[in-house]
Write an enzyme that holds these catalytic residues in place. Structure first.
Site, mmCIF file in Angstrom:
data_model
loop_
_atom_site.group_PDB
_atom_site.id
_atom_site.type_symbol
_atom_site.label_atom_id
_atom_site.label_comp_id
_atom_site.label_asym_id
_atom_site.label_seq_id
_atom_site.Cartn_x
_atom_site.Cartn_y
_atom_site.Cartn_z
ATOM 1 N N HIS A 25 -51.425 11.327 32.456
ATOM 2 C CA HIS A 25 -51.349 10.779 34.042
ATOM 3 C C HIS A 25 -49.991 11.455 34.539
ATOM 4 O O HIS A 25 -49.151 11.545 34.029
ATOM 5 C CB HIS A 25 -50.923 9.343 34.082
ATOM 6 C CG HIS A 25 -52.081 8.644 33.979
ATOM 7 N ND1 HIS A 25 -52.515 7.355 34.608
ATOM 8 C CD2 HIS A 25 -53.397 8.780 33.296
ATOM 9 C CE1 HIS A 25 -53.488 6.796 34.282
ATOM 10 N NE2 HIS A 25 -54.469 7.566 33.514
ATOM 11 N N LYS A 193 -58.608 -3.730 25.783
ATOM 12 C CA LYS A 193 -59.053 -2.501 25.774
ATOM 13 C C LYS A 193 -58.217 -1.230 25.364
ATOM 14 O O LYS A 193 -57.070 -1.014 26.183
ATOM 15 C CB LYS A 193 -59.786 -2.243 27.198
ATOM 16 C CG LYS A 193 -60.182 -0.674 27.423
ATOM 17 C CD LYS A 193 -61.142 -0.396 28.600
ATOM 18 C CE LYS A 193 -61.330 0.988 28.790
ATOM 19 N NZ LYS A 193 -62.122 1.308 29.916
ATOM 20 N N LYS A 195 -57.715 2.824 25.522
ATOM 21 C CA LYS A 195 -58.023 4.248 26.177
ATOM 22 C C LYS A 195 -57.873 5.120 24.809
ATOM 23 O O LYS A 195 -56.852 5.154 24.534
ATOM 24 C CB LYS A 195 -57.241 4.619 27.290
ATOM 25 C CG LYS A 195 -57.688 6.149 27.798
ATOM 26 C CD LYS A 195 -58.946 5.920 28.401
ATOM 27 C CE LYS A 195 -59.109 5.222 29.734
ATOM 28 N NZ LYS A 195 -60.446 5.771 30.268
ATOM 29 N N PRO A 225 -63.356 6.036 24.049
ATOM 30 C CA PRO A 225 -62.998 7.448 23.779
ATOM 31 C C PRO A 225 -63.490 8.548 24.893
ATOM 32 O O PRO A 225 -63.118 9.803 24.555
ATOM 33 C CB PRO A 225 -63.589 7.873 22.686
ATOM 34 C CG PRO A 225 -64.183 6.439 21.831
ATOM 35 C CD PRO A 225 -64.267 5.849 22.954
ATOM 36 N N ASN A 226 -63.845 7.893 26.152
ATOM 37 C CA ASN A 226 -64.063 8.805 27.115
ATOM 38 C C ASN A 226 -64.992 9.764 26.884
ATOM 39 O O ASN A 226 -64.774 11.070 27.134
ATOM 40 C CB ASN A 226 -62.724 9.356 27.844
ATOM 41 C CG ASN A 226 -62.440 8.356 29.135
ATOM 42 O OD1 ASN A 226 -61.087 8.245 29.295
ATOM 43 N ND2 ASN A 226 -63.119 7.741 29.811
ATOM 44 N N ASN A 272 -68.958 3.787 31.873
ATOM 45 C CA ASN A 272 -68.755 4.130 33.306
ATOM 46 C C ASN A 272 -68.836 5.647 33.476
ATOM 47 O O ASN A 272 -68.262 6.375 34.290
ATOM 48 C CB ASN A 272 -67.433 3.703 33.589
ATOM 49 C CG ASN A 272 -66.412 4.514 33.367
ATOM 50 O OD1 ASN A 272 -66.191 4.449 32.083
ATOM 51 N ND2 ASN A 272 -65.552 4.975 34.267
ATOM 52 N N HIS A 324 -65.011 -1.202 35.719
ATOM 53 C CA HIS A 324 -63.863 -0.234 35.365
ATOM 54 C C HIS A 324 -62.997 0.114 36.381
ATOM 55 O O HIS A 324 -63.041 -0.704 37.286
ATOM 56 C CB HIS A 324 -64.956 1.332 35.414
ATOM 57 C CG HIS A 324 -64.201 2.396 35.785
ATOM 58 N ND1 HIS A 324 -64.143 3.023 36.768
ATOM 59 C CD2 HIS A 324 -63.673 3.364 34.727
ATOM 60 C CE1 HIS A 324 -63.511 4.123 36.510
ATOM 61 N NE2 HIS A 324 -62.968 4.140 35.379
ATOM 62 N N SER A 325 -61.784 0.564 36.013
ATOM 63 C CA SER A 325 -60.544 0.876 36.971
ATOM 64 C C SER A 325 -60.236 2.162 36.835
ATOM 65 O O SER A 325 -60.249 2.862 35.721
ATOM 66 C CB SER A 325 -59.742 -0.343 36.659
ATOM 67 O OG SER A 325 -58.365 0.044 36.818
ATOM 68 N N ARG A 406 -56.043 14.463 41.423
ATOM 69 C CA ARG A 406 -55.616 14.166 40.238
ATOM 70 C C ARG A 406 -55.947 15.287 39.255
ATOM 71 O O ARG A 406 -57.013 15.815 39.361
ATOM 72 C CB ARG A 406 -56.338 12.832 39.794
ATOM 73 C CG ARG A 406 -56.214 12.529 38.464
ATOM 74 C CD ARG A 406 -56.854 10.967 38.118
ATOM 75 N NE ARG A 406 -56.566 10.974 36.592
ATOM 76 C CZ ARG A 406 -57.299 9.808 35.940
ATOM 77 N NH1 ARG A 406 -57.967 8.771 36.779
ATOM 78 N NH2 ARG A 406 -56.971 9.647 34.904
#
Lengths: 426, 426
Positions: A25, A193, A195, A225-226, A272, A324-325, A406
């Site tokens: 981030h 949760k 990430k 784990p995206n 998501n 999701h957020s 981003r």
């Protein structure tokens, strides 16, 4: 009732150096605040992920929205599709996916106005609350030390409580457990949760085990784990995670791999990433790609009413439902809370990044969680009011920070030169 | 805002001797009118198919509804499910199917109140109108001579215009063509639907051909044999009907046969018999049972908001959408019109039996069609008002006629002794 003012304000909010599959981030997360005002002075607010593209999407819709009755959401949606359609042959569902974020900002602001005009909370315009409090989950991150914002990787020595704990590094299981303890002490969350997609699966699975040891079996755990794991990796570690996870979120990429994983591992799969818009649902059902859909009213699902329609689809086809957020402030949080309160089949505590943020654009400051849940704001509309000074300050941040989109990979490269995103890493 | 009055009024409305697959319409069709009134005197209306079962369903819900805020539709639905659940293991979707009619009456009456309380038409509570006028289709029937009601098979010599034409027998292609001409002259319909399943398929197909010859290719035609044809019959006649039909409605029984027919015949298949509730949708999609779903807010679909959710499912999974009808009065017609106006993807003119009825329970009398379409009532709520004297007279009909449920087979046996319903006839 006509909409006569249309204000788009891009803002940048302080965000700590959180690690994720896409990188790191940046010191600021970008959001866009929309305010619509009617001829009789009723104001409605919306908040969506930010940056130049988000602003451009709303700017393009300005002329179409001015003069419109905020109750006419169905024609607003059709007009927006017409505006954004460049290829007459474009599939309607593909187009909906593309305009979901812009429509969401407009719809939430209109619903806020409708609620104020009728003296009803937004949840009542969605059929009313089936729960008075909405449960949220702690969203745990591996992170570098640092506060984000102007401080970057430095900690703010004046911070205390969770604001101090939030600055700590968390680069191993013990660090994440400490983070979880501090976050839960401050917010009372009763689900955790993690990430993932940051470190080797063995370390991330060990972090889950450490959380289980620290919090016991009464606190549901999730890992996300995206989509960075190979199918065989997700199967191997999925077998280790059986009995530990409430759900397993997007360990692999795409509906086909999710479906294959689902056949191999009995943990409920949430997504998501592989099913993110109505256009994806036929494939999802045909393949059996997941058990739980994590909706997001800001995203390609396209708003609060569409999210309730997704909820009906989940009930009809035997899928669970949660949310999701992304990094966000209170306008989003209020909208999420109204929506979640109206969902009869919300099966899991909702994701939120809110603890990681420290600012707010609302009068009265930040929302207060109790036992990990939020009461549905009871005032008319969203039940919130814009703090214009705070908004101006966060807009100044936007102008000053120089970010326009981003890019977590770029941020990561500042720390790890040469770092590259890999769609499948382990 | 609390609901403090709850009035259920069963009524019997004059219905001519219309033939259909189930037999013959009785001289009276039964409806149930629901009126809810709030503590501040706002009244809301609902109308559903009638008879003792319908009254009992609403009666059972009385205590649960009194004292409730009409905006709280989501909790009303949950409470109703809890009330009607007898088997804790009953599938939620099966339960929804069972309570759909009762919930629909309550929901429509609550939406009528919500609209009046917010000074908005019901359509605005459904996202607003995407069309200002809703197109309906002529609903053609084979029928015996007669006016129905107290006159039974006798014609009313005082009738004129369509009211006179409505009494004529129509037992062959020429009779149906005359009926269609008279109905279209009175209402301006621009689509024609023939209720089939009455005579041998050859005669019914010849009726379609006669309608095409009489009305030309610009007027879409449909036939609905109410699932009475064998698969091979439907395939054989389907091939004859190619190029003649806008859609082919329920020629065969059940999703499997519909799917097999759909593979064999390229005419779009519509249904209100094989897919009639959310519980049926997984099977429908798995098998590919139909192209078009004919919703019915009064039925197991369960109300206006659920019908919009069905609309979203149709858009998502590539199904067309329109609406089915039973004999009904203006409360139903108003609700259908508000709903249809809000449906972005209403693909076909809506069914209505309304021309076959002659009475009304609303002040101002019966709705007037122009060019086959109805303007969305513009007043708050449903935009209608109860004529209490008319309601009382139709309730007296109910008490006097002795009917407590629809039984078209029984009526048919009075004319053709020994007649029996056959699930598959040809």
């Amino acid at each position: 009732m006509r909409i006569t003012e249309f204000h788009i304000t891009p803002i940048a909010i302080t965000d700590p150096p959180l690690l994720n599959a896409a990188g790191l981030h940046a010191p600021y997360a970008l959001r866009t605040v929309l305010e619509l005002v009617t001829e009789d002075g009723i104001s409605g607010l919306g908040e969506v992920p930010g940056g130049a593209e988000s602003v451009a999407g709303l700017e393009a819709a300005r002329a179409l929205v001015l003069g419109r009755d905020p109750f006419q959401l169905n024609t607003l949606s059709l007009a927006l599709k017409q505006l954004f359609r460049t290829d007459p042959a474009e599939d309607d569902l593909a187009l909906e996916r593309r305009i979901g974020r812009t429509y969401s900002a407009l719809e939430v602001a209109c619903l806020d106005i409708m609620g104020k005009a009728t003296d009803r909370p937004v949840v009542d315009l969605l059929g009313g609350a089936v729960r008075q409090r909405v449960p949220f989950a702690a969203y745990l991150f591996y992170k570098y030390e640092g506060a984000g914002g102007a401080l970057g990787f430095a900690p703010d020595p004046a911070a205390s409580g969770w604001a101090a704990a939030r600055q700590a590094a968390a680069l191993d299981p013990a660090g994440v457990v400490e983070q979880a303890r501090a976050m839960c002490a401050a917010f009372g969350f009763q689900s955790l949760k993690l990430k993932g997609g940051v470190f080797e699966p063995a370390l991330e699975v060990e972090t889950i085990r450490a959380l289980r040891r620290a919090f016991g079996p009464g606190i549901p755990l999730r890992i996300d784990p995206n989509a960075l794991w190979k199918l065989e990796t997700a199967i191997r570690w999925g077998r280790e995670l059986e009995g530990l996870l409430e759900y397993y979120e997007d360990p692999v990429r795409g509906q086909a791999e999710m479906a294959a994983l689902r056949r191999a591992v009995p943990i409920p799969l949430a997504t998501n990433m592989c099913t993110t818009a109505f256009a994806d649902l036929p494939g999802s059902l045909r393949l059996g790609a997941e058990d739980i859909i994590l909706s997001d009213h800001h995203s390609s699902w396209g708003g609060l009413r569409a999210s309730l329609e997704l909820g009906r689809i989940c009930r009809t086809f035997g899928r669970g439902l949660s949310m999701h957020s992304n990094s966000h402030l209170g306008i989003s949080l209020a909208a999420m809370t109204h929506l979640a309160a109206a969902m009869p089949n919300l099966s899991y505590a909702v994701d939120t990044h809110y603890p990681w943020q420290s600012e707010e654009v609302l009068t009265g400051g930040r929302f207060t969680f109790e036992d990990g849940s939020l009461a549905v704001p009871s005032g008319p509309g969203l039940g919130i009011e814009l703090d214009r000074a705070a908004l101006a300050a966060l807009h100044a941040n936007y102008l000053a920070c120089g970010l326009t989109r981003r890019d977590d990979a770029l941020e990561m490269q500042k720390v790890q030169p040469g770092w590259k995103f890999a769609a499948t890493r382990w």
